[in-house]
Scaffold this motif. Structure first.
Motif, PDB file in Angstrom:
ATOM      1  N   GLU A  30       0.894  -0.923  -0.322  1.00  0.00           N
ATOM      2  CA  GLU A  30      -0.042   0.208  -0.538  1.00  0.00           C
ATOM      3  C   GLU A  30       1.025   1.065  -0.121  1.00  0.00           C
ATOM      4  O   GLU A  30       1.689   1.267   0.781  1.00  0.00           O
ATOM      5  CB  GLU A  30      -0.634  -0.114   1.221  1.00  0.00           C
ATOM      6  CG  GLU A  30      -2.031   1.229   1.344  1.00  0.00           C
ATOM      7  CD  GLU A  30      -1.083   2.140   2.512  1.00  0.00           C
ATOM      8  OE1 GLU A  30      -0.968   3.589   1.727  1.00  0.00           O
ATOM      9  OE2 GLU A  30      -0.690   2.176   3.256  1.00  0.00           O
ATOM     10  N   TRP A  73       0.444   5.832  -0.587  1.00  0.00           N
ATOM     11  CA  TRP A  73      -0.618   6.844  -0.264  1.00  0.00           C
ATOM     12  C   TRP A  73      -1.789   6.253  -0.762  1.00  0.00           C
ATOM     13  O   TRP A  73      -2.964   7.192  -1.462  1.00  0.00           O
ATOM     14  CB  TRP A  73      -0.828   7.814  -2.201  1.00  0.00           C
ATOM     15  CG  TRP A  73       1.109   7.985  -2.173  1.00  0.00           C
ATOM     16  CD1 TRP A  73       2.195   8.591  -0.819  1.00  0.00           C
ATOM     17  CD2 TRP A  73       1.709   8.385  -3.327  1.00  0.00           C
ATOM     18  NE1 TRP A  73       3.335   9.033  -1.554  1.00  0.00           N
ATOM     19  CE2 TRP A  73       2.804   9.128  -2.758  1.00  0.00           C
ATOM     20  CE3 TRP A  73       1.780   7.787  -4.660  1.00  0.00           C
ATOM     21  CZ2 TRP A  73       4.187   8.589  -3.318  1.00  0.00           C
ATOM     22  CZ3 TRP A  73       3.025   8.137  -5.397  1.00  0.00           C
ATOM     23  CH2 TRP A  73       4.194   8.282  -4.869  1.00  0.00           C
ATOM     24  N   GLY A  74      -2.634   5.346   0.410  1.00  0.00           N
ATOM     25  CA  GLY A  74      -3.915   4.927   0.337  1.00  0.00           C
ATOM     26  C   GLY A  74      -4.302   4.140  -1.003  1.00  0.00           C
ATOM     27  O   GLY A  74      -5.822   3.938  -0.636  1.00  0.00           O
ATOM     28  N   LYS A  75      -3.641   3.511  -1.453  1.00  0.00           N
ATOM     29  CA  LYS A  75      -3.579   2.834  -2.908  1.00  0.00           C
ATOM     30  C   LYS A  75      -2.920   1.882  -2.865  1.00  0.00           C
ATOM     31  O   LYS A  75      -1.546   1.273  -2.173  1.00  0.00           O
ATOM     32  CB  LYS A  75      -3.963   3.594  -3.951  1.00  0.00           C
ATOM     33  CG  LYS A  75      -4.755   4.063  -3.882  1.00  0.00           C
ATOM     34  CD  LYS A  75      -4.688   4.814  -5.970  1.00  0.00           C
ATOM     35  CE  LYS A  75      -5.700   6.080  -5.643  1.00  0.00           C
ATOM     36  NZ  LYS A  75      -5.468   6.137  -7.022  1.00  0.00           N
TER      37      LYS A  75
END
Lengths: 261, 261
Positions: free
Chosen positions: B97, B99-101
């Motif tokens: 993961e 940056w939230g992706k």
């Protein structure tokens, strides 16, 4: 309510028998049809199978039922969506790397007014309270230690964090790094340790009996943890409210003291 | 040598046709029998299927071939072990993961004398040069930006990092966050963009022809990237040595200038 299933063993073991009953709770014998997932550790690696269909309809569940993957640590989850849409990103278990190992997490329950700040190390991808709680747990652990600490220190800190998060609601969860497995009971969680002399057991959800003596060796030891007992002729032990347990090699290593009322 | 396959589309598309030929390179028409894996993005979520058996024997490959998962971004890899044991932890693609992706990475090639220092944010779990290179890429990106930067800045920095790492050997790779897909050609990588008017195509590895006109709509656009062309009657474009490309919605957005000799 979601359903949790965990297995921790001293030798790679397949989970076919337990999964046979468990997967039927995803839309057949119970109402949890909003996706499901299962993680199998194999050495340091982890095989994470997710599906946003119900587990009785899922071709991935069909694969798991017919392909006996042997593992020492398994965590499975059937979802009843309470927070977050039905989507793959919101399907448990969740996986992150910490201290050079994969960590797997699944949660049953509902956390109210729970908003974890964006972490320095870990951020959620989906929008469930569960993944936010997982990221907060890892964030606090990783902030405190840059390498895995001794187990007693790790246990004590996870117990503190679990109590903090459980103040927001129901927080039954399982957490494993492929070596050890933590299980936290908030409202509903049961476990059993199977070891020699092995006997027969009969599934609650299906008319299936297995004779463990025929599929094990005398040295095998297998701990199974589930929301509700999976068999109706074995003695499952319920977790006390707020109880954290640590399993390794099929053995309960540490139990927390009863949580304060 | 390992085999890479990537797909980036403007609408969720199944990869059955390309995978049909590709998976046969895992032990049948070519010698890559040391495991394989495939990652399908579905929204923000990612379905990562890994197997340390060869792809022609694998029940997971059987599942992929018979369960048409639709995705806008897919990365698949068949492994020929050069560094690191044959194990699930060493099986591509790798996932982290950032940056939230979720970010997915697979690599073909061999990096010599490549030892990345332990990262602050990312550490390898297995012992391949590939996972070490992935962790170094993410580490340097995450050290530089705490949120995803504009695409031109991201592209320029990944190009710099790729050139740095490619100094150690062959570094064909694919990297995706479910929205964009980067592909870097070091020695062998080819791509094709399929769009209206769609025609027929015939697989190199198997006597199968598909008529894309019958399975697409006029607005569909699909970029396929592979180590070697998968079809023998379409015009695949080879990557130049050291060329990085960025795909989004089936369109090549940016190509790097020819790398200096």
């Amino acid at each position: 309510m979601c359903q949790l299933l965990g297995m921790n063993c001293n030798t790679p073991t397949d989970i076919l028998f337990s999964f046979e009953g468990f997967h039927r709770r995803g839309g057949l014998t119970d109402h949890h049809a909003d996706g499901w997932g299962i993680a199998f550790f194999e050495g340091r690696g982890c095989r994470l199978l997710l599906d946003d269909r119900s587990s009785v309809e899922s071709p991935v569940a069909h694969l798991v039922r017919h392909y006996p993957i042997k593992s020492q640590n398994v965590i499975a989850h059937i979802r009843k969506a309470t927070q977050g849409r039905i989507s793959l990103a919101n399907t448990h278990p969740f996986m992150r790397e910490m201290w050079g190992k994969y960590w797997i997490f699944a949660h049953n329950g509902d956390l109210k007014d729970f908003a974890a700040p964006a972490g320095h190390f870990y951020r959620p991808v989906g929008d469930t309270d569960s993944e936010a709680a997982f990221c907060l747990l890892l964030e606090r652990l990783r902030q405190r230690w840059s390498e895995q600490p001794p187990l007693d220190e790790l246990f004590a800190f996870i117990e503190t964090l679990a109590r903090e998060i459980a103040a927001h609601g129901t927080f039954n969860f399982m957490l494993s790094n492929g070596d050890i497995l933590f299980a936290h009971g908030s409202t509903q969680l049961h476990y059993i340790v199977r070891q020699a002399p092995f006997t027969k057991a009969h599934l609650v959800d299906d008319d299936v009996t297995v004779d463990f003596a025929s599929v094990t060796t005398p040295d095998d030891r297998v701990a199974v943890i589930a929301t509700q007992p999976l068999t109706d002729d074995e003695a499952w032990t319920p977790f006390e409210a707020g109880q954290l347990m640590l399993f390794r090699d099929g053995t309960p290593l540490v139990k927390s003291a009863k949580a304060p009322d």
